[in-house]
Every structure is written in C-alpha cells, then in structure tokens.
Enzyme design. Structure first.
Site, PDB file in Angstrom:
ATOM      1  N   ASP A  11      43.226  46.248  30.782  1.00 50.99           N
ATOM      2  CA  ASP A  11      42.926  45.692  32.108  1.00 50.99           C
ATOM      3  C   ASP A  11      43.599  46.542  33.192  1.00 50.99           C
ATOM      4  O   ASP A  11      44.583  46.139  33.813  1.00 50.99           O
ATOM      5  CB  ASP A  11      43.398  44.241  32.177  1.00 50.99           C
ATOM      6  CG  ASP A  11      42.829  43.504  33.378  1.00 50.99           C
ATOM      7  OD1 ASP A  11      42.009  44.087  34.106  1.00 50.99           O
ATOM      8  OD2 ASP A  11      43.218  42.329  33.579  1.00 50.99           O
ATOM      9  N   HIS A  54      39.816  43.895  35.943  1.00 46.10           N
ATOM     10  CA  HIS A  54      38.994  42.706  36.207  1.00 46.10           C
ATOM     11  C   HIS A  54      38.857  42.409  37.694  1.00 46.10           C
ATOM     12  O   HIS A  54      38.005  41.609  38.098  1.00 46.10           O
ATOM     13  CB  HIS A  54      39.537  41.485  35.449  1.00 46.10           C
ATOM     14  CG  HIS A  54      40.712  40.829  36.085  1.00 46.10           C
ATOM     15  ND1 HIS A  54      42.013  41.046  35.684  1.00 46.10           N
ATOM     16  CD2 HIS A  54      40.793  39.944  37.102  1.00 46.10           C
ATOM     17  CE1 HIS A  54      42.830  40.325  36.414  1.00 46.10           C
ATOM     18  NE2 HIS A  54      42.125  39.642  37.283  1.00 46.10           N
ATOM     19  N   GLY A  75      45.032  35.371  42.558  1.00 42.27           N
ATOM     20  CA  GLY A  75      45.266  36.155  43.764  1.00 42.27           C
ATOM     21  C   GLY A  75      46.343  37.197  43.574  1.00 42.27           C
ATOM     22  O   GLY A  75      46.469  38.127  44.372  1.00 42.27           O
ATOM     23  N   SER A  89      46.487  38.972  40.714  1.00 39.09           N
ATOM     24  CA  SER A  89      45.924  39.977  39.811  1.00 39.09           C
ATOM     25  C   SER A  89      46.038  41.375  40.398  1.00 39.09           C
ATOM     26  O   SER A  89      45.830  41.587  41.602  1.00 39.09           O
ATOM     27  CB  SER A  89      44.444  39.679  39.565  1.00 39.09           C
ATOM     28  OG  SER A  89      44.274  38.659  38.626  1.00 39.09           O
ATOM     29  N   GLY A  90      46.315  42.331  39.518  1.00 43.35           N
ATOM     30  CA  GLY A  90      46.391  43.720  39.942  1.00 43.35           C
ATOM     31  C   GLY A  90      47.733  44.137  40.494  1.00 43.35           C
ATOM     32  O   GLY A  90      48.020  45.330  40.624  1.00 43.35           O
TER      33      GLY A  90
END
Length: 325
Positions: free
Chosen positions: A109, A62, A205, A207-208
């Site tokens: 994801d 995402h 912030g 994410s990932g």
C-alpha cells in the site's frame, strides 16, 4: 553506490529545528512535522503524505483513486485546514506512481507523487528520512503518527481542522497477526508494520501519512498509514505499509532524486520473536461483504481498495468495522 550517497546526505532529512516539545494526542504546532503533506483531491483533503525530496511525496496506494494529475493539489507547511497557514506552499502533481503489486488486501500500500515543480526547504518544510531496508522496529518502540483524520469512529468523516499528533508503540508482526485473526481475510505481511493502542492511533483521513520514529536528532519514517479497525480499538493496532521493505522500489522510481534512507536500530531484545498466539483459526468470526456507494455485494468478504471500503465483523454480541484509514 546510492546507499553510500544517502548516508552522506542524511543531515538534509528528518531534522525539525522547531520541534522542541511534543505532547501526544494534541494539536501540532507549526514547524513540528515539516514533512507532513495534506493531499487534496478536487479541493478537499483526501489523505496525508510525506515529503521525501524536493520533488517527491510518499503516500498510500489506496489513496490514489484517480491518476488524473490535474485533480490533485499538495500542501506543505500546513497546520490547519481552515484558517491561515503563513508558512504554507502548494504544488500540483505531474506524475502518480502506484506500486504495481498493491492489492485488495492492502499489501504493498504505497504510492509516489511527483510535484510539478520543486519546493524549497525552510524551517517549516523539509523532507523526512526513510527507514533503510535493514531497519528494526521492535515491539514497544515509541513512534508518532500525524494527520488530519477524524478523532474517532463516532466522529464526522471529514478532515479535522488542526494537524494532530499522537505517540504510539509499535506492535510486532506476530502479535499484530494474532490480533487480527478474528478478522477474516486479513493477512499481516512482512510489507506491513503495526502500531497503536486503545484510544491512541489513526483514523479515516490519516491514510498515507507517516508513522515516524526518532533516532538521536533524526526522524525516520517507519510506516505509511494504511488500514485498521476504527479507530484505536483495544486489541486492534493500526496497520501501516512498512517503508523499509520498499527501498529499492522507491529508488528505482524517483528518477535520481536525493531521497535519504537511514537504518533504524532498536535497543534490547525484540519481544515479538517469542510471542505465542493463543487464538486459533477456528475462532475467526464471519464477515459480511464490503459496502461501496451504499450498494452491498453479499458474494464477497474481502477488503476492497477504495478509501471508504468497510468490512463488518459479526461476533455474537457486537458488530465491529474495519476500513482503510
């Protein structure tokens, strides 16, 4: 054959020589999280990521809102977003690969980013080990989340200056599914792993970035920060993509790179195997539509993929939000 090879090279990943003292919920220091990547889009921090070989970075699907590789820059060895990072190097991106089955409900994801040129490993830059597909992360397994995300749902939605680290427990999928019953449309799948507790977790912030757990002297990535109810709310652990579920997909797309998978084995008995949910489907509360770019579509109640997607849960007494992290 590739499974055997990854075991032979395990010493190349997940070892942080300078990571000798860690306190949860504080600024990280240089050399603590050598694989942490700051993923920048058009000059600003967008998401986190992890270095998994000298030329590949793992992040959340995402986060990839554009496949134009020239708009991405990745930073390694970075601790602060504002100031000097003497151990830092940066790379542009030559390829972006998003899992083909990533969907609006944040299943699958996961994404890969290929560097324009390899990075050299140092005491401040090194790849993490990835959880092998037979790994087991029992409820209450102690892991760590890291990132530059905001420090709370009431804080500005900008990257925090210093890399943050926080120790959090894994929450089993049965319990996590039960926790999210009040959120209409959310389905905790086997491709996800949950972790967090009240006042300790990830936020926008982050994410990932990685959910990482230590086994012996080796750090193993269990999850990729995906979504949650903002932020670190009681009863709503954050949700991560479960890395072990994507071993074959990763191997098939890294073009022969030396990516190391390690089996994580939890001790004792998994409490989640006997967990019984006391919430029923009839207790699901209604949801309003996601909001994008200040425009609301009242015909849908599903989660959408962009990083600023929101779902509003409307219980009788208060409103709750859920978003991608």
């Amino acid at each position: 054959m590739w499974i055997l090879l990854t075991l032979l090279f395990v010493s190349d990943c997940g070892v942080a020589p300078l990571n000798t003292k860690i306190v949860g919920g504080v600024n990280a220091t240089a050399g603590t999280w050598l694989w942490q990547v700051s993923v920048h889009l058009n000059g600003s921090h967008k998401c986190g990521g992890t270095l998994i070989s000298d030329q590949w970075v793992l992040t959340a699907a995402h986060c990839i809102i554009t496949n134009i590789v020239t708009e991405w820059t990745l930073y390694f060895g970075r601790v602060t977003q504002n100031g000097t990072n003497p151990n830092e190097v940066s790379r542009t991106v030559s390829q972006v690969i998003v899992h083909p089955n990533f969907n609006k409900m944040f299943n699958n994801d996961i994404a890969l980013m290929r560097l324009s040129s390899p990075v050299s490993f140092t005491d401040y830059i090194r790849p993490i080990c990835l959880a092998e597909n037979s790994s087991q992360f029992y409820t209450s397994t102690s892991c760590w989340a890291t990132g530059w995300g905001r420090l709370g749902a009431d804080q500005p939605n900008t990257a925090y200056t210093f890399l943050q680290e926080v120790q959090i427990p894994v929450v089993g999928n049965k319990q996590c599914s039960c926790d999210y019953v009040p959120v209409k449309g959310v389905n905790i799948t086997n491709n996800m792993i949950c972790a967090g507790q009240q006042n300790k977790g990830t936020c926008q912030g982050d994410s990932g970035g990685p959910l990482q757990c230590k086994q012996g002297s080796v750090w193993i990535q269990a999850g990729i920060t995906s979504f949650g109810v903002p932020c670190a709310q009681a009863g709503f652990p954050e949700v991560y993509a479960r890395v072990s579920q994507f071993q074959t997909w990763i191997i098939n797309h890294v073009d022969g790179a030396n990516v190391n998978f390690v089996t994580y084995t939890s001790n004792g008995t998994d409490q989640d195997s006997s967990f019984v949910c006391r919430i029923t489907a009839s207790e699901i509360v209604g949801t309003a539509a996601p909001t994008h770019n200040n425009t609301t579509n009242t015909s849908s109640a599903s989660i959408n993929a962009p990083d600023f997607a929101f779902i509003f849960i409307l219980p009788t007494m208060f409103a709750q939000q859920m978003f991608t992290l």
